[in-house]
Design an enzyme around this catalytic site. Structure first.
Site, PDB file in Angstrom:
ATOM      1  N   LYS A 210     106.550 -14.469   2.342  1.00  0.00           N
ATOM      2  CA  LYS A 210     106.486 -15.042   0.847  1.00  0.00           C
ATOM      3  C   LYS A 210     106.157 -16.558   0.816  1.00  0.00           C
ATOM      4  O   LYS A 210     105.686 -17.146  -0.064  1.00  0.00           O
ATOM      5  CB  LYS A 210     107.593 -14.558   0.155  1.00  0.00           C
ATOM      6  CG  LYS A 210     107.664 -13.215   0.089  1.00  0.00           C
ATOM      7  CD  LYS A 210     108.340 -12.543  -1.138  1.00  0.00           C
ATOM      8  CE  LYS A 210     108.295 -10.937  -1.398  1.00  0.00           C
ATOM      9  NZ  LYS A 210     108.135 -10.186  -0.394  1.00  0.00           N
TER      10      LYS A 210
HETATM   11  C1  LIG Z   1     107.912  -8.950   0.065  1.00  0.00           C
HETATM   12  C2  LIG Z   1     107.778  -8.408   1.306  1.00  0.00           C
HETATM   13  C3  LIG Z   1     107.070  -7.227   1.580  1.00  0.00           C
HETATM   14  C4  LIG Z   1     106.257  -6.594   0.727  1.00  0.00           C
HETATM   15  O1  LIG Z   1     105.251  -7.346   0.025  1.00  0.00           O
HETATM   16  P1  LIG Z   1     104.464  -6.933  -1.421  1.00  0.00           P
HETATM   17  O2  LIG Z   1     103.682  -8.022  -1.629  1.00  0.00           O
HETATM   18  O3  LIG Z   1     105.577  -6.809  -2.210  1.00  0.00           O
HETATM   19  O4  LIG Z   1     103.714  -5.402  -0.887  1.00  0.00           O
HETATM   20  C5  LIG Z   1     107.205  -6.744   2.727  1.00  0.00           C
HETATM   21  N1  LIG Z   1     107.990  -7.343   3.827  1.00  0.00           N
HETATM   22  C6  LIG Z   1     108.681  -8.390   3.667  1.00  0.00           C
HETATM   23  C7  LIG Z   1     109.365  -8.904   4.674  1.00  0.00           C
HETATM   24  C8  LIG Z   1     108.698  -8.921   2.339  1.00  0.00           C
HETATM   25  O5  LIG Z   1     109.540  -9.907   2.163  1.00  0.00           O
END
Ligand SMILES: *Cc1c(COP(=O)(O)O)cnc(C)c1O
Length: 473
Positions: free
Chosen positions: A111
């Site tokens: 993120k």
């Molecule tokens: C947010 C997240 C996901 C999922 O990503 P999306 O964009 O919501 O599909 C997968 N793995 C981790 C570690 C995350 O923080």
């Protein structure tokens, strides 16, 4: 470039949708037309550093931000020491696949890739419009810390982040609560994640309060985040083809496996592919909360409620209503706002959308395939990858590897997006390998740092009072 709502109507330019991703009619902001990347255009991007590439790719969407300004924003996000790896996104060959390192940022999860840019871009747009923004959010871990680390220290943004008291790991707590910046407010609510989320929802339905205190969100439907995530799909393809001879490069296709929850990460891959990046397939991996796997296998989208959402050992994927899926369905339905609005009307009426008539096109036209990974799969995959290659992967990435193996094809490189570092999930790593990774000096310092958090009962009025007293503006 103009932005439109998936349910009809125009919304303005990139800077406008950055602050408000949800259209008044409930639809999501999408570009009116997708930009195209030609083979020559892709070749010209090969020599660029990561921040330079980000300027070029995001610039195709942010046409209302002058290039020199945008270059400053991407340099602020990806320049100078913010990411542990010099190349920002390193590629590592592991056991016949390639891991795309998206977790080199300050919170050790993917993120950061989008959120670091969004923080820079928000401050820029708010400055231009002489506005402020008070971000109110709820988190069970990753999103909140990525937001706080991206927005900390900004002049025109403050963050009020609700987290469920006693329900996050020591590492996650330390990552958020150790921030001492005056514009970051950690609020530990006596309750579970859903209680936190309900408090945020109730504040947001009070439009007078929302407007009076300039409340906003930086959630996964934010188009700024989606645009910034397209960059690493192009980057990974470029790095995979650096050693491929010139004439074959343009037709050299790779597949990506994407650990998924809200369908944000893989949506960016869908856009990269639609723009012309040579992507063969996008492999969507879910955990036991497999609403999206069911959708891509059957054409039936049946979101589940909080009570039917399991707490799994890949917690950041514990999502049963994928907030970005509407953008894909819009494309699936020929970018027709009326058909998209009708589909979401059907969802409201019947708690389900039946798109099984389009099922054949999911793979043939959009290249999306899917699969589910369970707790046992996760443990076995972490162990197996460790035994074969000596590399330790985190539980979310393990879900990606598990499903990627089911869709591997000879002659087509499989790239797995690493969405977090294993250090964040030491307990599960210990369960898988019999030993947890020895915390490094930075982790120990983080765990020992003083923490700044206020405790609050699950009480809307107390939250309102606290925000009124501490909001910017
Ligand atoms: C947010 C997240 C996901 C999922 O990503 P999306 O964009 O919501 O599909 C997968 N793995 C981790 C570690 C995350 O923080």
């Amino acid at each position: 470039m103009q932005y439109i709502s998936t349910r009809g109507g125009t919304l303005g330019q990139y800077s406008d949708v950055l602050l408000e991703g949800l259209a008044p009619n409930g639809g999501l902001a999408v570009p009116e037309t997708l930009p195209r990347l030609s083979a020559d255009g892709l070749e010209r991007l090969r020599v660029l550093t990561y921040p330079q590439l980000a300027t070029e790719i995001i610039g195709l969407f942010a046409t209302d931000i002058p290039r020199t300004d945008l270059a400053r924003l991407t340099e602020g996000a990806y320049g100078d020491g913010k990411f542990a790896a010099e190349e920002i996104v390193p590629l590592t060959a592991v056991d016949g696949m390639t891991i795309v390192g998206l977790s080199e940022g300050p919170t050790l999860a993917f993120k950061d890739m989008a959120m670091q840019f969004l923080g820079e871009a928000l401050e820029y747009v708010l400055e231009k419009n002489d506005r402020v923004l008070n971000v109110v959010g709820a988190t069970s871990g990753d999103t909140g810390s990525a937001a706080e680390h991206a927005l900390r220290g900004l002049d025109r943004v403050s963050v009020f982040m609700l987290s469920p008291q006693g329900r996050m790991s020591a590492f996650q707590r330390a990552q958020m609560y150790s921030l001492q910046d005056a514009n970051v407010h950690n609020i530990a609510v006596e309750g579970v994640f859903d209680d936190c989320q309900n408090l945020v929802k109730r504040l947001n339905t009070d439009l007078d309060f929302k407007r009076a205190h300039s409340l906003g969100a930086v959630n996964s439907i934010n188009f700024g985040r989606i645009s910034a995530q397209i960059v690493y799909y192009v980057w990974a393809w470029l790095r995979m083809t650096d050693a491929v001879a010139e004439p074959e490069r343009a037709s050299f296709r790779v597949s990506f496996a994407v650990p998924s929850g809200n369908f944000g990460n893989i949506l960016s891959g869908h856009y990269a592919r639609a723009m012309g990046a040579p992507i063969h397939e996008l492999v969507l991996a879910t955990n036991e909360n497999n609403v999206l796997d069911e959708f891509f296998r059957t054409g039936h989208y049946r979101p589940r409620g909080a009570a039917d959402t399991l707490a799994t050992s890949s917690p950041s994927m514990d999502v049963s209503r994928a907030s970005n899926l509407e953008r894909f369905v819009f494309d699936l339905l020929g970018r027709d706002p009326e058909r998209t609005a009708a589909a979401w009307h059907e969802l409201e009426e019947r708690d389900e959308i039946d798109l099984s008539a389009e099922l054949g096109r999911f793979r043939s036209e959009f290249g999306i395939v899917s699969g589910t990974s369970t707790h046992a799969d996760r443990l076995a995959t972490i162990r197996d990858v460790h035994d074969r290659s000596g590399v330790t992967i985190d539980p979310h990435t393990a879900d990606g590897v598990k499903v990627a193996r089911e869709h591997a094809e000879a002659g087509i490189p499989m790239l797995v997006l690493e969405t977090a570092k294993p250090a964040k999930f030491a307990d599960l790593i210990e369960e898988a390998l019999g030993e947890s990774p020895e915390p490094d000096a930075a982790t120990r310092a983080l765990l020992d740092a003083p923490q700044r958090v206020i405790a609050m009962p699950d009480d809307e009025q107390q939250l309102r009072d606290y925000i009124s007293a501490n909001a910017l503006g």
